[in-house]
Structure formats: C-alpha cells, structure tokens
Design an enzyme around this catalytic site. Structure first.
Site, PDB file in Angstrom:
ATOM      1  CB  ALA A  65      -0.873  -0.013   1.244  1.00 45.17           C
ATOM      2  N   GLY A 111       0.368  -4.964   0.797  1.00 43.60           N
ATOM      3  CA  GLY A 111      -0.825  -4.993  -0.055  1.00 43.60           C
ATOM      4  C   GLY A 111      -0.583  -5.684  -1.391  1.00 43.60           C
ATOM      5  CD  GLU A 134       1.508  -5.411   5.685  1.00 44.88           C
ATOM      6  OE1 GLU A 134       2.295  -6.360   5.905  1.00 44.88           O
ATOM      7  OE2 GLU A 134       0.782  -5.373   4.678  1.00 44.88           O
TER       8      GLU A 134
END
Ligand code: COA
Length: 259
Positions: A65, A111, A134
């Site tokens: 992301a 992502g 993450e």
C-alpha cells in the site's frame, strides 16, 4: 482511461498491469479504485475468460500500500482504509467468477502480496520476493493478509513471516505453496497465458461455480459441502453442461456457449 494501470484484451485474456513503476507499483487510493473498475469491467466482458494481474517493470509486482498516503491517519481513518480496500478490491478479486491469475514479477509486499493472495492462484518469476512487512511500520496487514496467508501456507509459517516482517524468495514461496510455478521473468506472462489457455477450454459457467464452492471452504458460517451441492445441481441447468456431456458422448471437443 486509467492513470495508474494498463489493460489489454487479447484471445479471451484480459491482462491488468499496475503501472506506477517509479513507486514500485505501490497501491494508492486511485490505483485501488481503478483496479476495482478494471476487474469489474473484465468480469462483465463476455469475451474475457481469464484475467491476469501483474506489475509493470522488472522490479516489482506491487511493493505494498502507498505508505505516503496513510502515514498521518487516525484510528478511524486506518480502519476505514482497510475496510474500503477489502470491499473495493481484495474481496472483489477473490470472489470474481472469472478466474484471476497473479503473475508476480518482482516484489510482492504488504498490499501487493495481499492482492496476489486474493487472486485465484499465483505464479512467480525467479526474482520475486514476497512478504508482509507491516509490523516493521507499526501496523498489521489490513487487506486480508492475516487471513489469506495462513490459509495458503499454514499458521506457523504465516506467523513467522508476519512477525519477522521478512521476505521469502520465489523458490521458498513455491515450496510453501504460495505460488504454483516459478519461471524466469521472460517466461512469466507466456506461462500465465498458457495456463489461461488451458482454463479457457473448459466451461466458464462451471469454473465460476467451482470458484464459489472452493471459496466457501474459507467463509465463516457457510457449509462448503452445502455450497458444493447447490452449485453442482445448478450446473445441470446450464447449456454448457448439455454441450459438455453431449460432446463427450459424441466423441468430439465441446464448444461451450458460456451459459
Ligand atoms: N509506498 C509508497 N512508496 C513506495 C512503497 C510503498 N509501499 N514502496 C516503494 N515506494 C517508493 C519509494 O519511496 C521510492 O520512491 P522515491 O524514489 O520517490 O523515493 C520508490 O518507490 C523506489 O523504492 P526504493 O525504496 O528506492 O527501492 P529499493 O530497491 O531501495 O527498495 C523495497 C525496494 C521494496 C525493499 C522498498 O521500497 C520497501 O521496503 N518498500 C516498502 C515495502 C513495505 O513496507 N510495504 C508494505 C506497506 S504496508
């Protein structure tokens, strides 16, 4: 028509290419919106039998992301980011009735790996690197990664990959069952197209039903065996079933009408 993605339709295959190579194809809000539109359009297009999703350039499928977009988000905005992304893209891809093959051509992180995992299956080039980094940013995977990674590689391996924020290479991903095949970068799209060709010989209606039944295995509160029975029964009312069985009995290749 799109700013961040390219789409091409050829011989029954729609190829969607995420095209932000200078940002390693990171998924910003606009890209997620465009991917939503492109997947929906391809699914509704009668001429599209298989969708291939890949990244442009030689370095990345998708490096995650877009961190620059959410660095200052509040708790509410963070929750909304994950919820909207899952609804718009990741759940759409996973539940599409048109088969989706992810051709992982480089980094698939965060992502990016979550998008590849939402696809129905994955192949990779030998330079690919995959991970869910993450926790190294102080957050957790929010686009389905904590759910789909253990489904695909098992809980222990998923826990290790998530906790270490590490990356695995393509050979390890193949050994884990995260990707089905590993080839050179030049061979990646040809292999995806070859697999798509094999899929296309079969009934698209039956394939859509099979996707639904397999996915039911992973849905809370749904009995997958019941879904299988329902979908199996429905096949008997389709023109594809009539053609498939008739062709077999007549010892010829079926020409499925896709209905
Ligand atoms: N979000 C936003 N931008 C990203 C990005 C992401 N997830 N991943 C890469 N980029 C951008 C970089 O900021 C850089 O932009 P710039 O040239 O304007 O500075 C460009 O893409 C190239 O990346 P760079 O880091 O210079 O490449 P590299 O070869 O040194 O490293 C990675 C490659 C994949 C290891 C590194 O980019 C990385 O760790 N990315 C973040 C991965 C991540 O944590 N993803 C999960 C997000 S939830």
């Amino acid at each position: 028509m799109y700013t961040n993605i390219l789409t091409a339709q050829n011989n029954g295959i729609t190829t969607i290419t995420i095209n932000r190579p200078s940002k390693l194809n990171a998924l910003n809000k606009e890209t997620i919106q465009e991917l939503h539109q492109a997947f929906k359009a391809a699914d509704e297009d009668q001429a599209t039998k298989v969708i291939i999703i890949t990244g442009s350039g030689e370095k990345a499928f998708v490096a995650g992301a877009d961190i620059s977009e959410f660095a200052d988000f509040s708790v509410e905005q963070g929750g909304a980011l994950a919820a909207n992304g899952q609804e718009l893209l990741f759940d759409v891809v996973a539940n599409l009735s048109t088969p989706v093959i992810a051709a992982v051509n480089g980094f698939a992180l965060g992502g990016g790996l979550e998008l590849a995992m939402a696809a129905h299956f994955r192949i990779a080039s030998d330079n690919a690197k995959m991970g869910l980094p993450e926790v190294s940013l102080g957050v957790i995977p929010g686009y389905g990664g904590t759910q789909r990674l253990p489904q695909l590689i098992g809980k222990g391996r998923a826990m290790e990959l998530v906790m270490t924020a590490g990356m695995i290479d393509a050979a390890t991903a193949e050994r884990y069952g995260l990707v089905n095949h590993v080839v050179t970068q030049e061979e990646l799209i040809p292999l995806a197209e070859k697999l798509a060709g094999k899929i296309m010989r079969n009934s698209s209606v039956a394939i859509g039903a099979a996707i639904k039944a397999v996915n039911a295995c992973y849905e809370d509160g749904v009995n997958g065996f019941t879904t299988e029975i329902e979908e199996f029964g429905k096949c008997f009312g389709t023109a594809d079933f009539k053609e498939g069985t008739t062709a077999f009995l007549e010892k010829r290749k079926p020409a499925f009408p896709g209905k």
